[in-house]
Write a protein that holds these residues in place. Structure first.
Motif, mmCIF file in Angstrom:
data_model
loop_
_atom_site.group_PDB
_atom_site.id
_atom_site.type_symbol
_atom_site.label_atom_id
_atom_site.label_comp_id
_atom_site.label_asym_id
_atom_site.label_seq_id
_atom_site.Cartn_x
_atom_site.Cartn_y
_atom_site.Cartn_z
ATOM 1 N N VAL A 56 -24.489 -15.318 19.010
ATOM 2 C CA VAL A 56 -23.279 -14.580 19.396
ATOM 3 C C VAL A 56 -22.057 -15.369 18.951
ATOM 4 O O VAL A 56 -21.985 -16.585 19.185
ATOM 5 C CB VAL A 56 -23.229 -14.348 20.927
ATOM 6 C CG1 VAL A 56 -22.001 -13.531 21.298
ATOM 7 C CG2 VAL A 56 -24.483 -13.644 21.408
ATOM 8 N N THR A 57 -21.110 -14.705 18.301
ATOM 9 C CA THR A 57 -19.890 -15.377 17.821
ATOM 10 C C THR A 57 -18.664 -14.797 18.524
ATOM 11 O O THR A 57 -18.689 -13.668 19.003
ATOM 12 C CB THR A 57 -19.724 -15.195 16.300
ATOM 13 O OG1 THR A 57 -19.699 -13.784 15.995
ATOM 14 C CG2 THR A 57 -20.879 -15.832 15.544
ATOM 15 N N GLY A 58 -17.603 -15.614 18.579
ATOM 16 C CA GLY A 58 -16.326 -15.147 19.133
ATOM 17 C C GLY A 58 -16.111 -15.460 20.595
ATOM 18 O O GLY A 58 -15.039 -15.183 21.137
ATOM 19 N N MET A 59 -17.098 -16.090 21.270
ATOM 20 C CA MET A 59 -16.928 -16.422 22.688
ATOM 21 C C MET A 59 -16.128 -17.717 22.829
ATOM 22 O O MET A 59 -16.358 -18.671 22.080
ATOM 23 C CB MET A 59 -18.293 -16.585 23.371
ATOM 24 C CG MET A 59 -19.129 -15.327 23.410
ATOM 25 S SD MET A 59 -20.591 -15.495 24.476
ATOM 26 C CE MET A 59 -21.475 -16.822 23.646
ATOM 27 N N SER A 60 -15.208 -17.730 23.804
ATOM 28 C CA SER A 60 -14.389 -18.926 23.988
ATOM 29 C C SER A 60 -14.436 -19.474 25.409
ATOM 30 O O SER A 60 -14.005 -20.595 25.643
ATOM 31 C CB SER A 60 -12.928 -18.635 23.614
ATOM 32 O OG SER A 60 -12.406 -17.611 24.445
ATOM 33 N N CYS A 61 -14.922 -18.689 26.370
ATOM 34 C CA CYS A 61 -14.962 -19.164 27.756
ATOM 35 C C CYS A 61 -16.038 -18.400 28.533
ATOM 36 O O CYS A 61 -16.675 -17.497 28.000
ATOM 37 C CB CYS A 61 -13.600 -19.005 28.431
ATOM 38 S SG CYS A 61 -13.155 -17.280 28.685
ATOM 39 N N ALA A 62 -16.200 -18.777 29.802
ATOM 40 C CA ALA A 62 -17.242 -18.168 30.631
ATOM 41 C C ALA A 62 -17.013 -16.673 30.828
ATOM 42 O O ALA A 62 -17.972 -15.904 30.964
ATOM 43 C CB ALA A 62 -17.299 -18.874 31.985
ATOM 44 N N LEU B 83 -23.018 -19.793 26.651
ATOM 45 C CA LEU B 83 -21.775 -20.176 25.960
ATOM 46 C C LEU B 83 -21.965 -21.496 25.228
ATOM 47 O O LEU B 83 -21.382 -21.728 24.166
ATOM 48 C CB LEU B 83 -20.645 -20.293 26.989
ATOM 49 C CG LEU B 83 -19.291 -20.800 26.494
ATOM 50 C CD1 LEU B 83 -18.688 -19.830 25.492
ATOM 51 C CD2 LEU B 83 -18.332 -21.010 27.664
ATOM 52 N N LEU B 84 -22.820 -22.345 25.791
ATOM 53 C CA LEU B 84 -23.029 -23.683 25.243
ATOM 54 C C LEU B 84 -23.655 -23.649 23.856
ATOM 55 O O LEU B 84 -23.239 -24.368 22.950
ATOM 56 C CB LEU B 84 -23.915 -24.478 26.202
ATOM 57 C CG LEU B 84 -23.779 -25.998 26.177
ATOM 58 C CD1 LEU B 84 -22.369 -26.416 26.536
ATOM 59 C CD2 LEU B 84 -24.756 -26.614 27.145
ATOM 60 N N THR B 85 -24.674 -22.794 23.671
ATOM 61 C CA THR B 85 -25.374 -22.724 22.383
ATOM 62 C C THR B 85 -24.997 -21.477 21.590
ATOM 63 O O THR B 85 -25.574 -21.216 20.538
ATOM 64 C CB THR B 85 -26.905 -22.737 22.606
ATOM 65 O OG1 THR B 85 -27.258 -21.654 23.473
ATOM 66 C CG2 THR B 85 -27.354 -24.042 23.234
ATOM 67 N N ASN B 86 -24.015 -20.701 22.102
ATOM 68 C CA ASN B 86 -23.595 -19.451 21.440
ATOM 69 C C ASN B 86 -24.790 -18.553 21.143
ATOM 70 O O ASN B 86 -24.923 -18.011 20.046
ATOM 71 C CB ASN B 86 -22.818 -19.748 20.145
ATOM 72 C CG ASN B 86 -21.509 -20.443 20.418
ATOM 73 O OD1 ASN B 86 -20.786 -20.065 21.329
ATOM 74 N ND2 ASN B 86 -21.199 -21.475 19.649
ATOM 75 N N SER B 87 -25.674 -18.445 22.138
ATOM 76 C CA SER B 87 -26.893 -17.652 21.947
ATOM 77 C C SER B 87 -27.084 -16.685 23.113
ATOM 78 O O SER B 87 -26.461 -16.822 24.167
ATOM 79 C CB SER B 87 -28.111 -18.561 21.822
ATOM 80 O OG SER B 87 -28.292 -19.310 23.008
ATOM 81 N N MET B 88 -27.978 -15.721 22.908
ATOM 82 C CA MET B 88 -28.263 -14.716 23.927
ATOM 83 C C MET B 88 -29.747 -14.402 23.912
ATOM 84 O O MET B 88 -30.331 -14.189 22.846
ATOM 85 C CB MET B 88 -27.442 -13.446 23.642
ATOM 86 C CG MET B 88 -27.766 -12.253 24.517
ATOM 87 S SD MET B 88 -26.674 -10.854 24.191
ATOM 88 C CE MET B 88 -27.199 -10.395 22.523
#
Length: 414
Positions: free
Chosen positions: A6-12, A35-40
Motif C-alpha cells: 500500500v502506498t501513500g499512507m502517512s499516519c495511523a 503502516l510500518l511495512t506499508n503492507s496489507m
C-alpha cells in the motif's frame, strides 16, 4: 492471507481509512493494514481487483505481492527506507530558510539584531520578505498539503490535515494582515500599521511545518530500523543456482529452478533451494535458519535448505522445494504475516486515531469561536485555534504499538 503493498499512507489515520474501506468490500472477512511495512493482509473471497479498487477510491495506491524473484525484489523495495533521506533534505532546507525568516521577523525585536538599511521604516518590504520566505518553506513541505487536503477531500482527515490546516490558517490570516497594513501605510495611519504588523504569523506557519518535519524524520528513521530484520532475511536468499542439464553446468536465475532439477553446490557457495543430497559429502552451515553455529554433516539422502552455506565438500542435489515453498521463503512469509497482522491493542490505537483528527478539528474551531465571543481579535483567537491543531499531531499514537510489535518480530526473525 493475501498480502498487498500500500502506498501513500502517512499516519495511523491513513491505515485506519484503508482498513475500513477494504473491510467493506463484499467477501472480505478480515483486513489488517501495517503502516510500518506499508503492507496489507486480507482474508476472504474478494477479488484482487475489488480490493485494489477500494484502496484507490480511499485515496491511496495498492498492488498485490506476487511470487518469484520479481516479487521478492518488490517486497525488498517496499521495505527499503527511501523516506528518511528525502525528509533529511527537506529538513535541511526548511531549517535554513526558517533561520532567515526568524532573523527578519523576530531578530530585531527580541535580540536587537540590525536589519539592512533598506528595511528601516519599510514595513511593506518586511512583510513581503516574510511572505516569500514562508512560501518557499511551504513549497519545500508541500507533501503535508497534498496529503492533508487530499484526505480531507475524501472525508478522511489524517495527521497531515491538522498540519496543513494550521499552517494554511496562519499564512492566510498573515497575508490578509499584510494587505491591510499596506492599505494603512498608504493612508498614513501608522497606528494601524503597527497593529497589523503584530498580526503577522508567517514565522508560525513556517515553524509548524519545520517542527513537524523534524518529527516525521525521526519517525521515518525509527520505521526504517524496525524492518531491518525482515530485510536481512530477504537478502539471505541466493540470486542464482548452478544446475546440471544434459551433463553441463549452467548458472540460471533462482526463479527458473524447477522441482526435481539437479543442482550442484561448491564449497563456500549458498544452497539455492531446498533439496536432498544425491552425491557428495560436506559440512553445511545452517546458522542462518537454525541459529546453530556448528556445521551439520551432509551426505547422500540428507536434506539441505536454501540460504545455508556449503563449507567443505562438493554436493550434487535434487530440488524438492522451490520458489515460495522453500523453508526460507516460509519463514519470510510468517514474519511478513506477523508484521501485517495487528495485535488487539494496535487495533484500539487505530480506532482512536480514526476519530481523533475530526475531533481535534472540531475542538480547534470551537476554541477559535469562544475566544472571538469573549471579545478578542481575530488574530488572537486564530492563534489559539491553530495551537490546538498543531499540538494535536501525535503520530506516535498509531506508531508506538506497531514499532514495539515489529521489534519483537525482528528479534524472532533473527
Amino acid at each position: 492471507m493475501t498480502q498487498y503493498n500500500v502506498t501513500g499512507m502517512s499516519c495511523a489515520a491513513c491505515s485506519a481509512r484503508v482498513e475500513k474501506a477494504v473491510s467493506k468490500v463484499p467477501g472480505v472477512t478480515s483486513c489488517s493494514v501495517s503502516l510500518l511495512t506499508n503492507s496489507m493482509g486480507v482474508e476472504g473471497t474478494a477479488s484482487d481487483k475489488a480490493i485494489i479498487s477500494a484502496v484507490q477510491k480511499a485515496g491511496y495506491g495498492a498492488s498485490k505481492k506476487g511470487g518469484g524473484k520479481a516479487a521478492e525484489s518488490a517486497d525488498e523495495s517496499a521495505l527499503r527506507d527511501t523516506e528518511t533521506p528525502k525528509l533529511k533534505k527537506r529538513l535541511f532546507w526548511s531549517v535554513g530558510f526558517l533561520i532567515i525568516l526568524m532573523y527578519f521577523s523576530m531578530g530585531h525585536m527580541m535580540w536587537g539584531w540590525s536589519l539592512p538599511s533598506f528595511y528601516n521604516g519599510n514595513h511593506v518590504a518586511m512583510g513581503l520578505t516574510q511572505l516569500l520566505l514562508t512560501v518557499i518553506i511551504m513549497v519545500i513541505n508541500q507533501k503535508f498539503f497534498i496529503s492533508g487536503f487530499k484526505s480531507l477531500w475524501h472525508r478522511a482527515p489524517n495527521m497531515d490535515t491538522l498540519v496543513a490546516l494550521g499552517s494554511t490558517a496562519a499564512f492566510v490570516y498573515s497575508t490578509y494582515a499584510l494587505f491591510m497594513m499596506t492599505d494603512a501605510q498608504t493612508r498614513g495611519d501608522m497606528q494601524a500599521v503597527n497593529t497589523y504588523m503584530m498580526d503577522f504569523y508567517f514565522e508560525s506557519a513556517a515553524m509548524i511545518l519545520t517542527l513537524i518535519t523534524v518529527g516525521k524524520t525521526l519517525e521515518a528513521r525509527s520505521k526504517g530500523k524496525t524492518t531491518d530484520a525482515l530485510k536481512s532475511l530477504m537478502k539471505l536468499a541466493p540470486k542464482s543456482a548452478v544446475i546440471l542439464k544434459d551433463g553441463e553446468e549452467k548458472t540460471v536465475p533462482i526463479d527458473t529452478v524447477q522441482k526435481d532439477d539437479i543442482f550442484v553446490v561448491r564449497p563456500g557457495e549458498s544452497i539455492p533451494v531446498d533439496g536432498v543430497v544425491i552425491e557428495g559429502e560436506s559440512a553445511v552451515n545452517e546458522s542462518a535458519l537454525t541459529g546453530e553455529s556448528i556445521p551439520a554433516d551432509k551426505s547422500a539422502g540428507d536434506k539441505v535448505s536454501a540460504a545455508t552455506v556449503n563449507q567443505s565438500g562438493f554436493l550434487k542435489c535434487r530440488a524438492t522445494r522451490v520458489g515460495e515453498d522453500t523453508t526460507l521463503s516460509q519463514i519470510i512469509k510468517m514474519v511478513s504475516d506477523a508484521a501485517a497482522t495487528k495485535a488487539p491493542i494496535a487495533k484500539i490505537a487505530d480506532k482512536v486515531s480514526g476519530i481523533f483528527v475530526p475531533a481535534v478539528i472540531i475542538i480547534a474551531v470551537i476554541t477559535t469561536v469562544i475566544w472571538l465571543l469573549l471579545g478578542h481579535g481575530v488574530g488572537y483567537a486564530l492563534a489559539r485555534g491553530i495551537s490546538v491543531l498543531v499540538i494535536s499531531c501525535p503520530c506516535a499514537l498509531g506508531l508506538a504499538t506497531p514499532v514495539a510489535i515489529m521489534v519483537g518480530s525482528g528479534l524472532g526473525a533473527k
